[in-house]
Design a protein around this motif. Structure first.
Motif, PDB file in Angstrom:
ATOM      1  N   PRO A 305       0.771  -1.285   0.114  1.00 16.45           N
ATOM      2  CA  PRO A 305      -0.116  -0.165   0.084  1.00 16.45           C
ATOM      3  C   PRO A 305       1.002   1.321   0.015  1.00 16.45           C
ATOM      4  O   PRO A 305       0.509   2.171  -0.546  1.00 16.45           O
ATOM      5  CB  PRO A 305      -0.690  -0.226   1.309  1.00 16.45           C
ATOM      6  N   SER A 306       2.001   1.141   0.744  1.00 17.73           N
ATOM      7  CA  SER A 306       2.885   2.513   0.701  1.00 17.73           C
ATOM      8  C   SER A 306       3.457   2.803  -0.552  1.00 17.73           C
ATOM      9  O   SER A 306       3.966   3.836  -0.920  1.00 17.73           O
ATOM     10  CB  SER A 306       4.119   2.222   1.732  1.00 17.73           C
ATOM     11  N   LEU A 307       3.126   1.985  -1.730  1.00 19.36           N
ATOM     12  CA  LEU A 307       3.771   1.957  -2.786  1.00 19.36           C
ATOM     13  C   LEU A 307       2.739   2.668  -3.924  1.00 19.36           C
ATOM     14  O   LEU A 307       3.028   2.808  -5.171  1.00 19.36           O
ATOM     15  CB  LEU A 307       4.727   0.910  -3.646  1.00 19.36           C
ATOM     16  N   GLU A 308       1.585   2.889  -3.499  1.00 19.92           N
ATOM     17  CA  GLU A 308       0.586   3.413  -4.410  1.00 19.92           C
ATOM     18  C   GLU A 308       0.932   4.779  -4.906  1.00 19.92           C
ATOM     19  O   GLU A 308       1.375   5.469  -4.170  1.00 19.92           O
ATOM     20  CB  GLU A 308      -0.793   3.503  -3.705  1.00 19.92           C
ATOM     21  N   GLY A 309       0.803   4.854  -6.252  1.00 22.63           N
ATOM     22  CA  GLY A 309       1.336   6.084  -6.873  1.00 22.63           C
ATOM     23  C   GLY A 309       2.558   6.241  -7.286  1.00 22.63           C
ATOM     24  O   GLY A 309       3.092   6.954  -8.217  1.00 22.63           O
ATOM     25  N   LEU A 310       3.432   5.276  -6.954  1.00 14.74           N
ATOM     26  CA  LEU A 310       4.782   5.231  -7.093  1.00 14.74           C
ATOM     27  C   LEU A 310       5.044   3.757  -8.054  1.00 14.74           C
ATOM     28  O   LEU A 310       6.010   4.215  -8.842  1.00 14.74           O
ATOM     29  CB  LEU A 310       5.680   5.060  -6.031  1.00 14.74           C
ATOM     30  N   ILE A 311       4.255   3.185  -8.061  1.00  6.73           N
ATOM     31  CA  ILE A 311       4.270   1.782  -9.103  1.00  6.73           C
ATOM     32  C   ILE A 311       2.706   1.457  -9.461  1.00  6.73           C
ATOM     33  O   ILE A 311       2.014   1.763  -8.736  1.00  6.73           O
ATOM     34  CB  ILE A 311       4.927   0.691  -8.461  1.00  6.73           C
ATOM     35  N   VAL A 312       2.741   1.102 -10.704  1.00 13.65           N
ATOM     36  CA  VAL A 312       1.457   0.415 -11.301  1.00 13.65           C
ATOM     37  C   VAL A 312       1.917  -0.857 -11.857  1.00 13.65           C
ATOM     38  O   VAL A 312       2.290  -0.782 -12.577  1.00 13.65           O
ATOM     39  CB  VAL A 312       1.150   1.316 -12.322  1.00 13.65           C
ATOM     40  N   PRO A 313       1.224  -1.898 -11.123  1.00 11.06           N
ATOM     41  CA  PRO A 313       1.638  -3.396 -11.704  1.00 11.06           C
ATOM     42  C   PRO A 313       1.276  -3.638 -13.087  1.00 11.06           C
ATOM     43  O   PRO A 313      -0.081  -3.484 -13.440  1.00 11.06           O
ATOM     44  CB  PRO A 313       0.794  -4.162 -10.635  1.00 11.06           C
ATOM     45  N   SER A 314       2.014  -3.730 -13.855  1.00  9.66           N
ATOM     46  CA  SER A 314       1.822  -3.893 -15.010  1.00  9.66           C
ATOM     47  C   SER A 314       1.285  -5.288 -15.691  1.00  9.66           C
ATOM     48  O   SER A 314       0.843  -5.254 -16.816  1.00  9.66           O
ATOM     49  CB  SER A 314       3.219  -3.426 -16.174  1.00  9.66           C
ATOM     50  N   LYS A 315       1.542  -6.099 -14.755  1.00  9.81           N
ATOM     51  CA  LYS A 315       0.922  -7.471 -14.943  1.00  9.81           C
ATOM     52  C   LYS A 315      -0.737  -7.508 -15.473  1.00  9.81           C
ATOM     53  O   LYS A 315      -1.268  -8.206 -15.961  1.00  9.81           O
ATOM     54  CB  LYS A 315       1.152  -8.242 -14.114  1.00  9.81           C
ATOM     55  N   PHE A 316      -1.469  -6.377 -14.752  1.00 11.66           N
ATOM     56  CA  PHE A 316      -2.848  -6.023 -14.958  1.00 11.66           C
ATOM     57  C   PHE A 316      -3.231  -6.364 -16.433  1.00 11.66           C
ATOM     58  O   PHE A 316      -4.032  -6.937 -16.554  1.00 11.66           O
ATOM     59  CB  PHE A 316      -3.222  -4.784 -14.176  1.00 11.66           C
ATOM     60  N   TYR A 317      -2.399  -5.758 -17.276  1.00 10.60           N
ATOM     61  CA  TYR A 317      -3.028  -5.585 -18.729  1.00 10.60           C
ATOM     62  C   TYR A 317      -3.027  -6.804 -19.461  1.00 10.60           C
ATOM     63  O   TYR A 317      -3.712  -7.220 -20.096  1.00 10.60           O
ATOM     64  CB  TYR A 317      -2.019  -4.437 -19.495  1.00 10.60           C
ATOM     65  N   GLY A 318      -1.909  -7.592 -19.051  1.00 11.56           N
ATOM     66  CA  GLY A 318      -1.834  -9.007 -19.638  1.00 11.56           C
ATOM     67  C   GLY A 318      -3.025  -9.746 -19.132  1.00 11.56           C
ATOM     68  O   GLY A 318      -3.457 -10.838 -19.910  1.00 11.56           O
ATOM     69  N   ILE A 319      -3.035  -9.746 -18.053  1.00 10.98           N
ATOM     70  CA  ILE A 319      -4.336 -10.689 -17.298  1.00 10.98           C
ATOM     71  C   ILE A 319      -5.634 -10.263 -17.744  1.00 10.98           C
ATOM     72  O   ILE A 319      -6.163 -11.096 -18.150  1.00 10.98           O
ATOM     73  CB  ILE A 319      -4.098 -10.375 -15.901  1.00 10.98           C
ATOM     74  N   ALA A 320      -5.925  -8.878 -17.901  1.00 11.74           N
ATOM     75  CA  ALA A 320      -6.885  -8.495 -18.736  1.00 11.74           C
ATOM     76  C   ALA A 320      -7.210  -8.943 -19.986  1.00 11.74           C
ATOM     77  O   ALA A 320      -8.218  -9.353 -20.261  1.00 11.74           O
ATOM     78  CB  ALA A 320      -7.156  -6.895 -18.541  1.00 11.74           C
ATOM     79  N   PHE A 382     -10.165  -4.329 -21.206  1.00 15.35           N
ATOM     80  CA  PHE A 382      -9.055  -4.163 -21.825  1.00 15.35           C
ATOM     81  C   PHE A 382      -9.138  -3.840 -23.131  1.00 15.35           C
ATOM     82  O   PHE A 382      -8.395  -2.831 -23.795  1.00 15.35           O
ATOM     83  CB  PHE A 382      -8.498  -5.597 -21.884  1.00 15.35           C
ATOM     84  N   ASP A 383     -10.239  -4.272 -24.040  1.00 14.86           N
ATOM     85  CA  ASP A 383     -10.606  -3.763 -25.473  1.00 14.86           C
ATOM     86  C   ASP A 383     -10.959  -2.429 -25.530  1.00 14.86           C
ATOM     87  O   ASP A 383     -10.733  -1.631 -26.614  1.00 14.86           O
ATOM     88  CB  ASP A 383     -11.714  -4.700 -25.847  1.00 14.86           C
ATOM     89  N   GLN A 384     -11.870  -1.816 -24.414  1.00 15.17           N
ATOM     90  CA  GLN A 384     -12.059  -0.312 -24.359  1.00 15.17           C
ATOM     91  C   GLN A 384     -10.959   0.610 -24.081  1.00 15.17           C
ATOM     92  O   GLN A 384     -10.889   1.547 -24.579  1.00 15.17           O
ATOM     93  CB  GLN A 384     -13.166  -0.259 -23.272  1.00 15.17           C
TER      94      GLN A 384
END
Length: 406
Positions: A305-320, A382-384
């Motif tokens: 939680p302390s890293l919110e705004g500092l990192i965005v997990p890029s794995k989200f896009y492949g999962i979607a 993802f498509d949107q």
């Protein structure tokens, strides 16, 4: 016009920053509007001993792989030397390659490479665009490896100088953009372009058609998966505790694909708890990504939680893109949880709430229809919003705007 990218890793490396850079460089080079060069290292992300060719053309992209030390990521002093030698080598190559009117796009591996790129761009009359994947030194400070407060303050001022002189700074999330505003970067110099995945290459693969499920003897198991870097920014205690709670349910399996700083700790934790419902697999080649991402029925994404705004997990896009449900472990009001909530494509739980994580997994395992519906919603989102072509067009616009602002 020549576009010169700077990042420590590039094709054929499979790390997240490398894959994003590879996609964009290939796209811009094919558009014919510019000549693309990449200044990178000769290493691979998880294999520091790898020695790639010092110079080659990959498609229409000219790749210069500069000399660096090769200590790897597991030793702080060695990693620092890897960074320092890359700064020196990359800076020298930038001074040689850049001319007036060129664009240099600096990513954030290694940290503060934007400072080196800013100096070179200023001296050679080139235009700087910063592509910010994470905010250093704040990330290092949160993780306890940032040095003393004075050092952090000095590094932050240097970083901010390199951002303020750049016509454009691309942040990968709204929270990150807000942090840049707080640090005094003018709003007109900030643009949000999320990371992405290739929706043509990554399509949902049905269970019965997925060769990896058969190869890994998963059959009809309900698979909870994590795919990517086991880095210090992520939290794994919650999901391993959930696996312990659910260890007597033989139809539920926890699958971890990848490598990273916490992998050894995870192996040790699993062995100590005698968790027979947990399995590990190495990174999979990019050509198998659609299958590997489609193996889990639900994917875990975690961020401290302390890293919110500092990192965005890029794995989200492949999962979607793979059309899979998401279990997010972290700040429930963070950037990814907000996307999940709006799109109805997953569940968020707080760090350390293993009981709630286990209960959510059990509910999804008992009702595959709900799990499938969440996955379908993820693919619709993802498509949107996150298909690769959207980001490519946005990047072309950013480069054009940066040239006008110079």
């Amino acid at each position: 016009m020549k576009i010169v990218f700077v990042n420590r890793f590039f094709y054929p490396d499979h790390s997240a920053t490398s894959q994003m850079l590879t996609d964009l460089a290939f796209h811009l080079s094919k558009s014919g509007a510019s000549i693309c060069h990449v200044i990178t290292s000769r290493q691979a992300y998880d294999k520091p001993g790898t020695v790639l060719a010092s110079s080659e053309n990959v498609g229409n992209v000219h790749v210069n792989r500069v000399w660096t030390t090769r200590f790897g990521r597991h030793n702080l002093l060695g990693r620092s030397l890897d960074y320092l030698t890359f700064y020196l080598s990359a800076g020298w190559h930038l001074l040689i390659k850049l001319n007036t009117g060129d664009v240099v796009i600096a990513k954030t591996d290694p940290p503060l490479i934007s400072v080196v790129a800013a100096i070179a761009a200023k001296l050679r009359g080139a235009t700087l665009v910063n592509w910010i994947q994470d905010l250093f030194p704040e990330v290092a400070d949160v993780l306890g490896v940032g040095g003393r407060g004075t050092t952090v303050a000095i590094l932050r001022r240097l970083r901010n100088w390199s951002l303020k002189i750049a016509p454009k700074n691309v942040a990968i999330g709204e929270g990150m953009a807000s942090r840049l505003l707080e640090d005094g970067v003018p709003s007109e110099r900030i643009r949000v372009i999320h990371n992405w995945a290739d929706g043509q290459a990554i399509q949902p693969v049905d269970r019965e058609k997925n060769d990896l499920r058969c190869e890994w003897n998963l059959g009809d198991k309900f698979v909870v998966g994590y795919s990517g870097n086991f880095g210090r920014a992520h939290e794994f205690g919650t999901i391993l505790s959930a696996a312990e709670i659910l260890k007597d349910l033989s139809h539920i399996v926890f699958l971890f694909i990848g490598a990273g700083a916490q992998l050894e700790w995870m192996h040790h934790n699993v062995e100590n708890k005698r968790l027979r419902n947990v399995m590990f697999r190495p990174y999979q080649p990019r050509e198998r990504l659609a299958m590997s991402l489609s193996v889990p029925d639900v994917h875990v994404i975690s961020l401290l939680p302390s890293l919110e705004g500092l990192i965005v997990p890029s794995k989200f896009y492949g999962i979607a893109a793979a059309g899979r449900a998401i279990l997010y472990i972290g700040d429930k009001e963070g950037e990814i949880p907000q996307l999940i909530r709006r799109a109805h494509c997953g569940i968020s739980v707080e760090v350390h709430d293993a009981q709630e994580a286990a209960a959510a997994i059990d509910r999804l395992a008992r009702d595959p229809t709900v799990c499938s519906r969440l996955g379908l919603q993820a693919r619709i989102l993802f498509d949107q919003r996150f298909e690769k072509s959207y980001a490519e067009r946005a990047w072309q616009s950013v480069i054009a705007e940066a040239m006008q602002q110079t």
